[in-house]
Design a protein around this motif. Structure first.
Motif, PDB file in Angstrom:
ATOM      1  N   TYR A  25       0.842  -1.194   0.000  1.00 63.79           N
ATOM      2  CA  TYR A  25       0.000   0.000   0.000  1.00 63.79           C
ATOM      3  C   TYR A  25       0.881   1.249   0.000  1.00 63.79           C
ATOM      4  O   TYR A  25       2.020   1.226   0.491  1.00 63.79           O
ATOM      5  CB  TYR A  25      -0.921   0.022   1.220  1.00 63.79           C
ATOM      6  CG  TYR A  25      -2.159  -0.829   1.075  1.00 63.79           C
ATOM      7  CD1 TYR A  25      -3.419  -0.247   0.983  1.00 63.79           C
ATOM      8  CD2 TYR A  25      -2.070  -2.215   1.023  1.00 63.79           C
ATOM      9  CE1 TYR A  25      -4.566  -1.024   0.848  1.00 63.79           C
ATOM     10  CE2 TYR A  25      -3.206  -3.004   0.891  1.00 63.79           C
ATOM     11  CZ  TYR A  25      -4.447  -2.401   0.802  1.00 63.79           C
ATOM     12  OH  TYR A  25      -5.575  -3.172   0.653  1.00 63.79           O
TER      13      TYR A  25
ATOM     14  N   TRP B 244      -5.063   1.610   8.197  1.00 67.60           N
ATOM     15  CA  TRP B 244      -3.897   2.021   7.414  1.00 67.60           C
ATOM     16  C   TRP B 244      -2.609   1.358   7.910  1.00 67.60           C
ATOM     17  O   TRP B 244      -1.617   1.366   7.223  1.00 67.60           O
ATOM     18  CB  TRP B 244      -3.743   3.541   7.461  1.00 67.60           C
ATOM     19  CG  TRP B 244      -4.747   4.261   6.610  1.00 67.60           C
ATOM     20  CD1 TRP B 244      -5.837   3.727   5.985  1.00 67.60           C
ATOM     21  CD2 TRP B 244      -4.744   5.657   6.293  1.00 67.60           C
ATOM     22  NE1 TRP B 244      -6.514   4.697   5.301  1.00 67.60           N
ATOM     23  CE2 TRP B 244      -5.873   5.893   5.473  1.00 67.60           C
ATOM     24  CE3 TRP B 244      -3.913   6.719   6.635  1.00 67.60           C
ATOM     25  CZ2 TRP B 244      -6.182   7.173   4.973  1.00 67.60           C
ATOM     26  CZ3 TRP B 244      -4.218   7.989   6.141  1.00 67.60           C
ATOM     27  CH2 TRP B 244      -5.342   8.213   5.314  1.00 67.60           C
TER      28      TRP B 244
ATOM     29  N   CYS C  50      -4.803   5.799   1.728  1.00 70.23           N
ATOM     30  CA  CYS C  50      -3.874   4.663   1.772  1.00 70.23           C
ATOM     31  C   CYS C  50      -4.441   3.583   0.860  1.00 70.23           C
ATOM     32  O   CYS C  50      -5.435   2.938   1.189  1.00 70.23           O
ATOM     33  CB  CYS C  50      -3.751   4.144   3.212  1.00 70.23           C
ATOM     34  SG  CYS C  50      -2.413   2.953   3.442  1.00 70.23           S
TER      35      CYS C  50
ATOM     36  N   PRO D 194      -3.895   0.453  -2.492  1.00 70.36           N
ATOM     37  CA  PRO D 194      -2.993  -0.549  -3.069  1.00 70.36           C
ATOM     38  C   PRO D 194      -2.062   0.083  -4.094  1.00 70.36           C
ATOM     39  O   PRO D 194      -2.477   0.916  -4.903  1.00 70.36           O
ATOM     40  CB  PRO D 194      -3.954  -1.545  -3.738  1.00 70.36           C
ATOM     41  CG  PRO D 194      -5.235  -1.387  -3.004  1.00 70.36           C
ATOM     42  CD  PRO D 194      -5.309   0.069  -2.641  1.00 70.36           C
ATOM     43  N   GLU D 195      -0.809  -0.323  -4.046  1.00 65.47           N
ATOM     44  CA  GLU D 195       0.182   0.274  -4.950  1.00 65.47           C
ATOM     45  C   GLU D 195      -0.179   0.067  -6.410  1.00 65.47           C
ATOM     46  O   GLU D 195       0.005   0.964  -7.238  1.00 65.47           O
ATOM     47  CB  GLU D 195       1.569  -0.307  -4.658  1.00 65.47           C
ATOM     48  CG  GLU D 195       2.682   0.371  -5.436  1.00 65.47           C
ATOM     49  CD  GLU D 195       4.055  -0.043  -4.955  1.00 65.47           C
ATOM     50  OE1 GLU D 195       5.048   0.448  -5.537  1.00 65.47           O
ATOM     51  OE2 GLU D 195       4.140  -0.849  -4.018  1.00 65.47           O
TER      52      GLU D 195
ATOM     53  N   HIS E 190       0.898  -1.946   5.770  1.00 64.52           N
ATOM     54  CA  HIS E 190      -0.246  -2.651   5.202  1.00 64.52           C
ATOM     55  C   HIS E 190       0.163  -3.439   3.956  1.00 64.52           C
ATOM     56  O   HIS E 190       1.005  -3.003   3.170  1.00 64.52           O
ATOM     57  CB  HIS E 190      -1.310  -1.623   4.816  1.00 64.52           C
ATOM     58  CG  HIS E 190      -2.695  -2.183   4.737  1.00 64.52           C
ATOM     59  ND1 HIS E 190      -3.024  -3.447   5.152  1.00 64.52           N
ATOM     60  CD2 HIS E 190      -3.854  -1.631   4.276  1.00 64.52           C
ATOM     61  CE1 HIS E 190      -4.311  -3.645   4.957  1.00 64.52           C
ATOM     62  NE2 HIS E 190      -4.845  -2.565   4.432  1.00 64.52           N
TER      63      HIS E 190
END
Length: 306
Positions: free
Chosen positions: A165, A205, A242, A244-245, A267
């Motif tokens: 995250y 988070w 915050c 997901p990448e 996370h």
């Protein structure tokens, strides 16, 4: 009591009606009218000499005999599926309809799904995007993709990948409100939070201070049960999110979002694909599982295992 061989279609009508608990929904899936479904079920009940459904103006429910018959019908169709599987293995290419349920965030998987369609043009994807907790077996899905842990013992599962995250905000937001240097600085900022649709709880988070202890998140500015609105609100400068990448990587690359406190976000999440353990893994399903495991997340984010 035996049924004539032309009753396989009637059994299918019964199974669809039993699994959807609706003649109308069953007819929609089968491409026939609800009255045609009702008549087929009535003829089947007459042949068997038992009542399979309790009927009311609002819903239909299975009788005890109907529940017993449903389990037997499922075994019959599993055997038919096994026979078809044996024949399909002789073909060079997997084919057929593959019904898959994905979370709403799965819309961000479209590039991977598109690549799968190019790689396997004879497989027709029937995609259902929903964050509700679907019943894979009762609703007739070949597979579902979800985040989190797998808890249904009736299902087989495979990990497709893990992801981290990022705590992100718009450059204009940081110019106006300052850039947090420590997790403690977030007390002066506004947060955009994701709410789990199934439980109604806010997603934690998992922010950690220098000692590794949890730090409270900032004041709530907005809450959403889907991730896409949070991305949009963050880009418009309404607060920090915050996320997901993989969901924000393109925005980070374009510079519409900036990440902060990367080493303080503890996370992570996991994508899994699940399918009924009672079903044979047909070539079309095996092709889909293998392709998604290899391509869903980039090498920098993905950690796969069977």
């Amino acid at each position: 009591m035996t049924l004539p061989t032309d009753s396989l279609g009637a059994l299918n009508v019964f199974v669809q009606a039993a699994e959807t608990r609706s003649f109308t929904a069953a007819g929609r899936q089968l491409g026939i009218s609800s009255s045609a479904v009702g008549k087929a079920v009535a003829r089947l009940e007459e042949r068997l000499g038992v009542r399979l459904f309790h009927r009311s103006t609002r819903a239909i429910t299975l009788t005890p005999e109907g529940s017993l018959f449903l389990e037997r019908c499922r075994r019959i169709f599993c055997e038919v599926e096994a026979a078809e599987l044996e024949l399909s293995r002789t073909r060079a290419h997997p084919r057929g309809v593959l019904r898959v349920s994905l979370p709403v965030v799965g819309m961000l998987m479209m590039p991977t799904l598109s690549a799968f369609m190019q790689a396997w043009p004879d497989i027709e994807l029937d995609l259902d995007f929903s964050d509700r907790l679907v019943d894979v077996i009762e609703e007739g899905f070949d597979a579902v993709i979800r985040t989190g842990e797998a808890s249904d013992s009736r299902l087989m599962t495979r990990v497709l990948g893990t992801f981290g995250y990022r705590l992100v905000g718009a450059p204009a937001y940081f110019e106006k409100n300052g850039t947090p240097e420590t997790p403690g600085d977030l007390a002066a900022h506004r947060g955009l939070f994701h709410r789990y649709p199934q439980t109604g709880k806010l997603e934690d988070w998992h922010l950690l201070d220098d000692g590794g202890k949890p730090v409270p998140a900032p004041t709530r500015a907005a809450v959403s049960s889907a991730i896409e609105p949070l991305i949009d609100l963050a880009e418009r400068g309404h607060g920090l999110a915050c996320l997901p990448e993989f969901a924000v990587s393109d925005r980070l690359a374009r510079g519409t979002l900036t990440s902060v406190l990367d080493d303080k976000v503890g996370h992570s999440g996991t994508f899994r694909i699940l399918w009924p353990s009672s079903r044979h893994q047909a070539p079309k399903l095996r092709a889909f599982v293998d392709f998604m495991a290899a391509n869903l997340l980039s090498e920098t984010l993905r950690s796969t295992c069977a």
